[in-house]
Design an enzyme around this catalytic site. Structure first.
Site, PDB file in Angstrom:
ATOM      1  NE  ARG A   1      -4.328  -1.258   0.086  1.00  0.00           N
ATOM      2  CZ  ARG A   1      -4.474  -2.241  -0.798  1.00  0.00           C
ATOM      3  NH1 ARG A   1      -3.506  -2.507  -1.668  1.00  0.00           N
ATOM      4  NH2 ARG A   1      -5.584  -2.960  -0.840  1.00  0.00           N
TER       5      ARG A   1
ATOM      6  CD  GLU B   1      -2.900   3.251  -5.546  1.00  0.00           C
ATOM      7  OE1 GLU B   1      -3.858   2.559  -5.959  1.00  0.00           O
ATOM      8  OE2 GLU B   1      -1.951   2.773  -4.913  1.00  0.00           O
TER       9      GLU B   1
ATOM     10  CG  HIS C   1      -2.976  -0.667  -7.056  1.00  0.00           C
ATOM     11  ND1 HIS C   1      -3.426  -0.080  -5.917  1.00  0.00           N
ATOM     12  CD2 HIS C   1      -2.942  -1.998  -6.789  1.00  0.00           C
ATOM     13  CE1 HIS C   1      -3.687  -0.993  -4.994  1.00  0.00           C
ATOM     14  NE2 HIS C   1      -3.395  -2.173  -5.504  1.00  0.00           N
TER      15      HIS C   1
END
Lengths: 315, 315
Positions: free
Chosen positions: B224, B253, B272
């Protein structure tokens, strides 16, 4: 007994031969002086393995080195009929490059599966674009070339969960013969060229062979440029017969700045570096020094090339 | 018995829940409608795992789902004190991402060792520049996060011949505790962040920790974004405290177009995507359907999150 003359076909940096001090008269040559110095040499170390000077300078008859060692896996750059027919022993650097090249192939396979070149392009543009990537575990690879490099590649890909098939010059336990190549290429996700360059392998990856591959498959060459008909690969990529390719070796090296190969979509171009990890020159030097000591002691040499076939025959 | 209401916090494409036809009344919500619909739902499927809407919409008291499942490994985006203190069960997608992420980390490690980003740059410029690259076999990795993702990363790196150390919340057989982290990071060639985001792990990779690393070492975050103090990583790269890094996750993000992170030398930025291989959404759907059938049958759920700790406790 007189000290043998060891002639080194130069490259920068020079090999580390300090341990041979007093045991070899080390002389140096480049492409322009090689022909003149070859007749008086007992041993030739081809340290500049990109040079084809040996082929050009090899004396037809008369005095010549009894032993030629090349600091490379391939011997295609130095072999000529006169050398092949002579009683001079040729040895190569078998073993030094296996693991580095296997890691390099694993890097290329994973890079392509994870679409990293596109990720780097998008990064340059500052664009966040999520994509799905591919698993490599469960895919199929066909590795062409059953020498130590091909076998190391197989081991590295197996460790990633890839199902592998190895193709050699003839069928034997665990190795497919050339007759299986078409069938194996047709179902492979990855086709990897790791064969020596010989009359049999020259141009073996041509339009017909690329045409057999799956549209999702990718091709990697870490062997020799001349294994591949480059124009056929360019067409296969351009026409989307295959999904991608990576070449570390080329018909002409260095690849000329104006070569169209630099800019083919889906093609990764690298400068013949797959086996060259930090310390590789020291390993090549150490390998030669050890072989020299065997030769000096009259023991049989290892890594002896079958000069007609053009590689060190395996089991 | 009435059919339970299954509320789906939407994302495109929708989950495949066809097998639950007639067995669940499927309703949909987005961030704006979630608060209104939550009280009447029996089950909440957080399909849009990038959303923090659950945290904002969770009802303090009164009717609420008995079970919340998130189609992600991390639960940091949905946990809040009210949910943590409630008797609602939270489950996650443990297992789906392990192998894909492990392959992605292997891809990053090999890509950096083989200097492939630079190779691609030179290719774009049409420049042939041979460089030495690095072996990965024999290097050392420190993997932080001892859940199934961290353990899959360890297995993948071991298969490449990398020596690995795994760091978890507490020391146990085969796993180092946090006290060892400094020592392990100081001698690692690769530091890989794969921990869940909790109060203990937030910001754990900071200037002090990057300062412990070797100048030749590289850092990878697939956990993360908030595990890392991004500004400290930028400085560590800029000042050459470390040799490189790759981030797949970020504090914010999508990473904003004007973020300086896009253009830090030595930093690979990806959107991601480390766990998202072809078919991942189908796997997430299938996993949820299977869990729903357990829940429907009154059997105990798997992948139950310890809501105080913020992850599924291991052995």
């Amino acid at each position: 007994m007189s000290v043998p003359t060891l002639l080194v076909l130069d490259d920068d940096p020079l090999p580390r031969l300090g341990r041979l001090t007093g045991r070899a008269r080390v002389e140096h040559a480049d492409a322009t002086t090689l022909a003149e110095r070859l007749p008086s040499a007992d041993v030739l170390l081809v340290w500049d393995f990109t040079s084809t000077a040996v082929r050009d300078a090899w004396p037809g008859e008369g005095p010549r080195p009894r032993w030629v060692h090349t600091a490379s896996a391939g011997v295609d750059h130095l072999m000529c009929p006169e050398l092949a027919d002579s009683d001079t022993v040729v040895t190569n650097a078998r073993g030094v490059f296996d693991q580095p090249i296997a890691e390099y192939v694993a890097a290329l396979v994973l890079t392509m599966a994870k679409d990293l070149p596109r990720t780097l392009e998008l990064q340059r543009e500052g664009v966040w674009r999520h994509r799905e990537s591919q698993r490599v575990a469960g895919t199929r690879a066909c590795v062409v070339g059953s020498g130590p490099i091909g076998r190391a590649i197989v081991a590295a890909l197996k460790a990633l969960g890839i199902t592998t098939a190895l193709v050699g010059r003839r069928s034997r336990t665990g190795i497919h013969g050339p007759d299986d190549l078409g069938r194996l290429m047709a179902r492979a996700d990855w086709v990897i060229a790791a064969a020596p360059l010989t009359d049999e392998t020259r141009g073996m990856f041509d339009a017909r062979r690329f045409g057999m591959m799956q549209p999702s498959a990718r091709f990697i060459n870490i062997g020799r440029g001349q294994l591949v008909v480059e124009q056929a690969l360019v067409e296969a990529l351009t026409k989307r017969w295959i999904a991608g390719a990576a070449l570390d070796v080329f018909e002409t090296e260095p690849l000329p700045p104006d070569s169209p190969l630099w800019h083919v979509p889906g093609l990764i171009v690298s400068p013949h570096m797959s086996g060259d990890t930090v310390g590789w020159r020291d390993e090549l030097s150490a390998q030669f020094v050890e072989m020299y000591e065997r030769w000096e002691a009259g023991r049989s040499l290892t890594n002896v090339v079958d000069k007609q076939r053009g590689y060190v025959p395996g089991h």
